[in-house]
Every structure is written in C-alpha cells, then in structure tokens.
Design an enzyme around this catalytic site. Structure first.
Site, mmCIF file in Angstrom:
data_model
loop_
_atom_site.group_PDB
_atom_site.id
_atom_site.type_symbol
_atom_site.label_atom_id
_atom_site.label_comp_id
_atom_site.label_asym_id
_atom_site.label_seq_id
_atom_site.Cartn_x
_atom_site.Cartn_y
_atom_site.Cartn_z
ATOM 1 N N ARG A 1 17.393 -6.622 -4.717
ATOM 2 C CA ARG A 1 16.451 -6.623 -3.584
ATOM 3 C C ARG A 1 17.205 -6.805 -2.267
ATOM 4 N NH1 ARG A 1 13.495 -12.533 -2.885
ATOM 5 N NH2 ARG A 1 15.300 -13.815 -3.446
ATOM 6 N N SER B 1 10.658 -11.728 0.960
ATOM 7 C CA SER B 1 11.106 -11.632 -0.426
ATOM 8 C C SER B 1 11.482 -10.208 -0.815
ATOM 9 C CB SER B 1 10.007 -12.142 -1.364
ATOM 10 O OG SER B 1 9.879 -13.543 -1.278
ATOM 11 N N GLU C 1 -2.559 -4.799 -1.748
ATOM 12 C CA GLU C 1 -1.606 -3.792 -2.198
ATOM 13 C C GLU C 1 -2.225 -2.398 -2.298
ATOM 14 O OE1 GLU C 1 -2.063 -6.745 -3.521
ATOM 15 O OE2 GLU C 1 -0.128 -7.786 -3.429
ATOM 16 N N PHE D 1 2.557 -6.901 -9.005
ATOM 17 C CA PHE D 1 1.372 -6.539 -8.231
ATOM 18 C C PHE D 1 1.194 -5.036 -8.091
ATOM 19 C CE2 PHE D 1 2.368 -10.802 -6.104
ATOM 20 C CZ PHE D 1 1.644 -11.495 -7.062
ATOM 21 N N HIS E 1 3.422 -14.093 -12.507
ATOM 22 C CA HIS E 1 4.340 -13.335 -11.675
ATOM 23 C C HIS E 1 5.456 -12.673 -12.494
ATOM 24 C CE1 HIS E 1 2.209 -15.384 -8.560
ATOM 25 N NE2 HIS E 1 2.997 -14.942 -7.601
#
Length: 268
Positions: free
Chosen positions: A15, A42, A69, A95, A131
């Site tokens: 990321r 994030s 989203e 998500f 998550h």
C-alpha cells in the site's frame, strides 16, 4: 518516473509502494484523479501537494468520497464515462463487497477505473474478523471483465500501476497489503524483474534442471514465503521453481506456449 525499490531499501507495505507510484504517475498524468472512502491515510491515495475537490476548488484532484463505497464506485464510473479522466478510488479490500454493483457495471461497460484495495493479507488481524478479507479475492477474480492484480512486493506494485493506467478498456483492482513485505531481490538476488508482471505470471526463480520437479505458485504476500521455501528445497537438491502469479487475467491473455513454459503440463 515510476519508483524502483532495491534490497537495501528494506521491507515496505505494498500500500505504501502504491502511494509512491501513484504520486509519480500523478506528476505526469494530470487526468489522474481520485481518492478514498474515508481511508486515504490507510489506502495511501492522496496526491501530494493537491487540495481537496470541493465547492470552489474544482481544480483540486483529491476527492473525499466519504464512508460510502458504492457511491464512490458510481462516481468513478461517471468520471470514466465522461472522459478526460483516469479515476481511482480506495478502500479496504473487505469493503469491496459494498461497491460490487458499481464494480460490475464498470466491468460491463469496459471503463478504465482503478480500485486501490488495501489491507489484504493473512497477516491482518488487529481489527478482527469484520476487516479480514477471506472470500473477496476469489470473488473479484470471478467477476468477468475485471482485471485483478495482487503484487508481491514494492516493484511489482509499481508495475501494477503501469498496467492499470495503460489499460483503456477495463477496470483494474490493485490488491495491496497493510504489512511490510520484503523486496524480493533481498531474498534471492537474481530473481526475475518485476516488469514481467505485465504477463500476469512469470518464473521468479528456477531450478538448474530444464523441467522442475515441483512448482511453488503464489501471489501477493505469500510470494516471499514461497521464495524462502525454494531456497530450502534447492539446498536439499530438489528441483523447484517459484512462479509469481499477480494476475490470473493477464496470464490467461498470454499465448499457450508462454503459459506452458511457465507452468509445464508435465509437472503435476
């Protein structure tokens, strides 16, 4: 200008590498515009030095989509259909469920939309099972018309962004880790270059023999584990091959001779 990462740079989360690649591209591609569903810090989706798109700030390139989203995915579709933009949007991989209809429509319409999905890994734990993506990678790979890329290290992540922006007729999902991963050349110095990512799958490290006894095939955060296993097998005299498979879809686009060279049918 895409960043390249050396062994001495140390481990880096994909990321974080994605954020560096995004900013390198943004300096060259003024049409690159997007943001995150309230997770920019994030997801590493901010374009440095740019303001937030807002009333009275229509020349800004960072978008705060909010915790919605599906709406984000729909807005990205509208931007792509309008033309003149390469839109991207980020959230946690888990998500992606909430925006599946808009992903599916982007795939059906063949629109260049880039999804930055982070926090993908068996190494994710502190936020609990709500998550932790389990079925999400498989379900995205099953979606017709969506290009899914799960890079193994920082260099594959740079190449994944290269593929995504140059793919004019399909959406791309970049699947990225939260935790740091080693640069693959820090494990084995003479591994294949990350530029091979564009083929979807490639031989990362090979056995001395022409046809290996065993193939270790992995993507994302598991590739460096496979490479470490390859070292132990090689030391024990086992003819092993490691194949990095960041994208099933890109690999399926290659001709049969290349696919058979990477994954020989004779190796069971």
């Amino acid at each position: 200008d895409l960043p390249q990462f050396a062994a001495e740079d140390g481990p880096i989360a994909t990321r974080a590498a994605s954020g560096k690649a995004l900013n390198a591209l943004a300096s060259r591609l003024p049409e690159l515009m997007g943001g995150s569903a309230d997770l920019a810090g994030s997801n590493k989706t901010d374009i440095d030095g740019e303001a937030d798109f807002n009333k009275g700030a229509y020349d800004a390139r960072n978008i705060r989509f909010g915790i919605r989203e599906h709406a984000m995915g729909t807005i990205l579709n509208g931007m792509a259909l309008h033309g003149g933009f390469i839109p991207y949007g980020g959230t946690f991989l888990i998500f992606s469920d909430y925006m599946r209809p808009s992903i599916r429509l982007a795939a059906l319409m063949g629109q260049r939309v880039i999804y930055v999905y982070t926090h993908d890994s068996v190494g994710l734990g502190e936020d609990g099972p709500t998550h932790q993506p389990i079925e999400h990678l498989a379900s995205l790979r099953a979606l017709p018309g969506l290009l899914v890329i799960r890079p193994a290290d920082a260099n594959e992540t740079s190449e994944a962004w290269r593929v995504a922006v140059q793919r004019p007729d399909a959406p791309t999902a970049l699947v990225l880790t939260r935790q740091k991963l080693p640069v693959l050349s820090s494990i084995v110095t003479d591994v294949a270059t990350a530029g091979e990512l564009a083929r979807g799958g490639y031989v990362l490290a090979d056995s001395p023999s022409s046809v290996p006894e065993i193939i270790l095939l992995a993507s994302g955060s598991e590739v460096h584990v496979a490479l470490q296993a390859w070292q132990r097998l090689t030391a024990d005299g086992v003819g092993a091959r490691v194949v990095s498979m960041p994208s099933w879809e890109l690999f399926e686009e290659q001709d049969g001779s290349y696919r058979d060279a990477v994954l020989p049918p004779s190796v069971e």
